[in-house]
Design an enzyme around this catalytic site. Structure first.
Site, mmCIF file in Angstrom:
data_model
loop_
_atom_site.group_PDB
_atom_site.id
_atom_site.type_symbol
_atom_site.label_atom_id
_atom_site.label_comp_id
_atom_site.label_asym_id
_atom_site.label_seq_id
_atom_site.Cartn_x
_atom_site.Cartn_y
_atom_site.Cartn_z
ATOM 1 N N SER A 29 4.782 -26.822 -13.908
ATOM 2 C CA SER A 29 4.158 -26.368 -12.672
ATOM 3 C C SER A 29 2.917 -27.206 -12.424
ATOM 4 O O SER A 29 2.371 -27.808 -13.353
ATOM 5 C CB SER A 29 3.759 -24.893 -12.814
ATOM 6 O OG SER A 29 2.864 -24.506 -11.792
ATOM 7 N N TYR A 43 -0.861 -18.362 -18.351
ATOM 8 C CA TYR A 43 0.103 -19.129 -17.561
ATOM 9 C C TYR A 43 -0.257 -20.610 -17.573
ATOM 10 O O TYR A 43 0.592 -21.466 -17.842
ATOM 11 C CB TYR A 43 0.143 -18.593 -16.128
ATOM 12 C CG TYR A 43 1.131 -19.301 -15.241
ATOM 13 C CD1 TYR A 43 2.493 -19.051 -15.367
ATOM 14 C CD2 TYR A 43 0.709 -20.214 -14.286
ATOM 15 C CE1 TYR A 43 3.411 -19.699 -14.553
ATOM 16 C CE2 TYR A 43 1.621 -20.868 -13.468
ATOM 17 C CZ TYR A 43 2.956 -20.606 -13.612
ATOM 18 O OH TYR A 43 3.869 -21.253 -12.817
ATOM 19 N N PRO A 73 6.548 -28.844 -10.002
ATOM 20 C CA PRO A 73 6.441 -28.441 -8.599
ATOM 21 C C PRO A 73 5.012 -28.097 -8.193
ATOM 22 O O PRO A 73 4.230 -27.594 -8.998
ATOM 23 C CB PRO A 73 7.325 -27.198 -8.501
ATOM 24 C CG PRO A 73 8.188 -27.223 -9.708
ATOM 25 C CD PRO A 73 7.406 -27.939 -10.757
ATOM 26 N N PHE A 81 -0.035 -16.848 -4.348
ATOM 27 C CA PHE A 81 -1.217 -17.695 -4.227
ATOM 28 C C PHE A 81 -2.316 -17.039 -3.419
ATOM 29 O O PHE A 81 -3.485 -17.256 -3.678
ATOM 30 C CB PHE A 81 -0.850 -19.074 -3.682
ATOM 31 C CG PHE A 81 -0.245 -19.939 -4.739
ATOM 32 C CD1 PHE A 81 -1.023 -20.470 -5.749
ATOM 33 C CD2 PHE A 81 1.107 -20.169 -4.751
ATOM 34 C CE1 PHE A 81 -0.469 -21.237 -6.755
ATOM 35 C CE2 PHE A 81 1.684 -20.939 -5.746
ATOM 36 C CZ PHE A 81 0.885 -21.472 -6.750
#
Length: 91
Positions: A29, A43, A73, A81
């Site tokens: 990510s 995360y 990505p 978000f």
């Protein structure tokens, strides 16, 4: 980072090296490289660990006909978000 990623990467890497070809693809990510506001330390840390694992696997595979690709990505305008950044997605 999930132990499964390490175990599968190690097993697949050994098998591909023995076979003389292969391709490992890891999906991380943008969070592996950039931080967001909102208490997402675990995360980010796991994504960063997968990013570094991909880089090291790539070095380890030099000359072995095994490729390592990391798909990283970027941000997508979803509700998550707006929640983690405290901002409006329309901004």
């Amino acid at each position: 980072m999930c132990w499964a990623v390490l175990e599968i990467s190690a097993a697949a890497g050994r098998a591909m090296t023995t076979r003389g070809r292969g391709h490992i693809v890891n999906v991380t990510s943008i969070a592996a490289l950039y931080t967001f506001i909102g208490g997402n330390s675990i995360y980010h840390a796991t994504k960063a660990a997968m990013h570094m694992l991909s880089r090291q696997l790539r070095v380890d595979a030099i000359g072995k006909r095994v490729r390592v690709t990391e798909i990283c990505p970027g941000r997508v305008a979803t509700d998550i978000f707006g929640h983690v950044s405290g901002g409006d997605l329309a901004e």
